[in-house]
Enzyme design. Structure first.
Site, PDB file in Angstrom:
ATOM      1  CB  SER A 149     -16.129 -12.377  19.381  1.00  0.00           C
ATOM      2  OG  SER A 149     -15.319 -13.449  18.328  1.00  0.00           O
ATOM      3  CG  ASP A 301     -11.466 -14.878  17.578  1.00  0.00           C
ATOM      4  OD1 ASP A 301     -11.057 -16.420  18.571  1.00  0.00           O
ATOM      5  OD2 ASP A 301     -12.269 -14.776  17.578  1.00  0.00           O
ATOM      6  CG  ASP A 305     -14.316 -17.549  18.717  1.00  0.00           C
ATOM      7  OD1 ASP A 305     -13.807 -16.495  18.512  1.00  0.00           O
ATOM      8  OD2 ASP A 305     -15.814 -17.870  19.124  1.00  0.00           O
TER       9      ASP A 305
END
Length: 575
Positions: A149, A301, A305
């Site tokens: 992430s 990012d 997401d």
């Protein structure tokens, strides 16, 4: 330095022939040059948290490497063959722009194929929401995405999705972990069956793009689309593979891409953190917006997401929205569209989380739909969709800059959310309004809710113990008054109990257990404490609210709420 015997036993295991010579040499180097890092690399096993498993890349049980991921994949393979005995088991695998993501994805594919499982592997990096979509599109039993992430460059991670397209949740998560923990590293089958590995790309891309447009388009006139000027940055991540294409297919042609950040790069060279929650991450995009006189700025990012949004305020200045603000704007728009189209039957719901703005509950009540509130992480919103098939999911979000439109994707989805926010912005501008003005109207209608977040980083063994002690103190010595306001209720999600302090009533919390504490004050203030499940941090969430009587009162009302939050933080000694 002294290292515990249990840790040394793990180190010695990794110096056996089960592990390759490169790994063994790296461990020997740590033994002489950095015992502290050696200890941190082995003192625990990486665990599944709110967003899967994330960690620093390197050697050891507490690191992301071919062995820790291989063991996970072997355990998952064993579990799948038990649960789906007799079926042709299929898995989809995607990966992001991080260092080693492509090679680690191939390791994972190799292990699955070595276990006789059919693998669909994306040939290049792709957004996480596209993996969630692909699981259902291809009829897979599970899906894996290699991503960390928005974590720093030295991190990578492993997220597991189930056949519904949502992340792994109870009871499957604990059952899979039990199987993984029962394995030895020597049990991992690394030798691939290449005939079971099929590379996928454009076919799934096209289906994903069409699905996104179908879910997130709301009859915006082409003239309104043409009049919306958009600045977009992928922050060196995967969304460059989907967002420009979707916006073009949807008819948005005035798109300005931050070219310096458009090339995928795991070093994220132009930002301190590739996290759209951080204002600094959007600085280059905002500069381009000033140059082009853009209406809206959007950044994602690395795995696409989460999305950050900046808009022009009432004075024409660019202002960053937080995740709660983005969420209520998108949710209110969806609810209004569903109402106008006669689609609200009383059997619909929106989704949120326990640390997100209570304003979502106000919106739901106004439209007579249910707001299902779960733990932090979109896997819980996806679980609602799976657990309540008789109800229709409209959309939902969380404070950490994630949103999901409809149920084609079962995770937060920056691709669909970007198209949705552009639809809202284009329609607002065409009507003589703006995104920011629409937000102020929502505050006037439902109350001005203001949220803030503090993250305190505590690394390593000592840090983990400090975080643990902070939560113990909050439980054993609960605050009775904060900033002159009485604490009227405390919810402890680890005990699944809440206490109404005004009436001395204890009640049950029907949400899965989690290490979370929430304090409610008599003026409607909400304070939440939660150790992160994926980072060495403890997070404190603050929500305050008051009335907004007129648009011209916004600045002074916001200052009043900001001051209240600052006073709370100071009194709790968190700054």
């Amino acid at each position: 330095m002294h290292i515990e015997k249990e840790i040394l036993n793990k180190v010695n295991e990794w110096l056996t022939p089960t592990f390759d010579m490169t790994t063994q040499e790296a461990i020997k180097e740590l033994m002489t040059s950095s015992p502290k890092e050696l200890e941190d690399s082995f003192y625990k096993n990486l665990e599944f948290g709110t967003g899967g498993m994330r960690g620093v890349m390197g050697v050891g049980t507490n690191r992301i490497n071919q062995y820790t991921l291989g063991k996970n994949t072997q355990g998952l393979s064993n579990y799948l063959k038990k649960v789906f005995a007799g079926e042709e088991i299929k898995v989809a695998i995607a990966y992001d722009c991080r260092h080693n993501s492509d090679t680690l994805a191939k390791v994972v594919a190799n292990v699955f194929s070595a276990n006789g499982i059919k693998v669909y592997l994306f040939s290049e990096l792709r957004p996480t929401p596209e993996l969630s979509f692909a699981v259902r599109e291809l009829g897979c039993h599970t899906g894996i995405v290699l991503t960390a992430s928005h974590n720093p460059p030295e991190y990578n991670g492993y997220k597991v999705y189930w056949k519904d397209g949502g992340q792994l949740v109870p009871p499957q998560d604990s059952e899979v972990i039990q199987v993984i923990e029962s394995l030895e590293y020597s049990d991992i089958l690394f030798e691939p069956n290449e005939s079971l590995i099929e590379y996928i790309d454009s076919t799934i891309d096209e289906a994903f793009f069409k699905s996104t447009i179908a879910n997130a388009s709301f009859n915006t006139p082409q003239s309104a689309k043409d009049n919306l000027k958009i600045v977009y940055t992928s922050l060196h991540g995967t969304s460059i593979k989907a967002v420009p294409q979707v916006l073009e297919m949807a008819g948005y042609n005035d798109l300005h891409i931050v070219t310096e950040q458009a090339i995928p790069d795991g070093n994220f060279p132009t930002v301190k953190s590739p996290n759209p929650e951080e204002p600094e991450a959007l600085e280059m995009a905002i500069a381009l917006a000033e140059k082009t006189n853009a209406d809206i700025v959007i950044g994602t990012d690395p795995d696409s997401d989460r999305l950050g949004i900046a808009v022009r305020d009432m004075d024409g200045k660019i202002k960053l929205l937080n995740g709660n603000q983005s969420m209520v704007i998108m949710t209110a728009f969806l609810l209004e569209k569903w109402k106008r189209n006669g689609k609200l039957t009383g059997n619909e719901f929106i989704g949120s989380t326990i640390v997100s703005t209570p304003m979502m509950l106000e919106l739901a009540a106004a439209y007579d739909v249910e707001c299902k509130v779960g733990l932090t992480g979109f896997k819980w919103i996806a679980k609602f969709i799976k657990d309540f098939p008789q109800q229709q999911f409209i959309g939902g979000g969380e404070e950490s800059f994630g949103f999901m439109v409809g149920d084609a994707v079962r995770d937060k989805d920056a691709v669909g959310a970007i198209l949705l926010i552009c639809e809202i912005a284009a329609q607002a501008k065409a009507a003589g309004s703006s995104l920011f003005k629409e937000l102020l109207h929502l505050y006037m209608d439902f109350g001005f809710y203001k949220e803030d977040l503090i993250s305190i980083t505590k690394k390593g063994i000592d840090g983990a113990n400090e975080i643990k002690q902070m939560m113990i103190t909050l439980r054993e010595n609960p605050l009775k008054e904060i900033n002159g306001q009485r604490v009227v209720c405390i919810e402890d999600y680890q005990l699944s109990k809440g206490k109404d302090l005004m009436n001395n009533v204890i009640f049950d919390i029907n949400i899965p257990k989690s290490n979370v504490l929430i304090y409610y004050l008599e003026d409607g203030t909400k304070i939440c404490a939660r150790p992160s499940g994926t980072e060495p941090k403890i997070k404190f969430y603050f929500s305050v609210n008051t009335e907004l009587n007129a648009i011209n009162d916004f600045a002074k009302t916001e200052e009043f709420l900001n001051t209240k939050i600052k006073n709370i933080i100071a009194e709790m000694q968190l700054n």
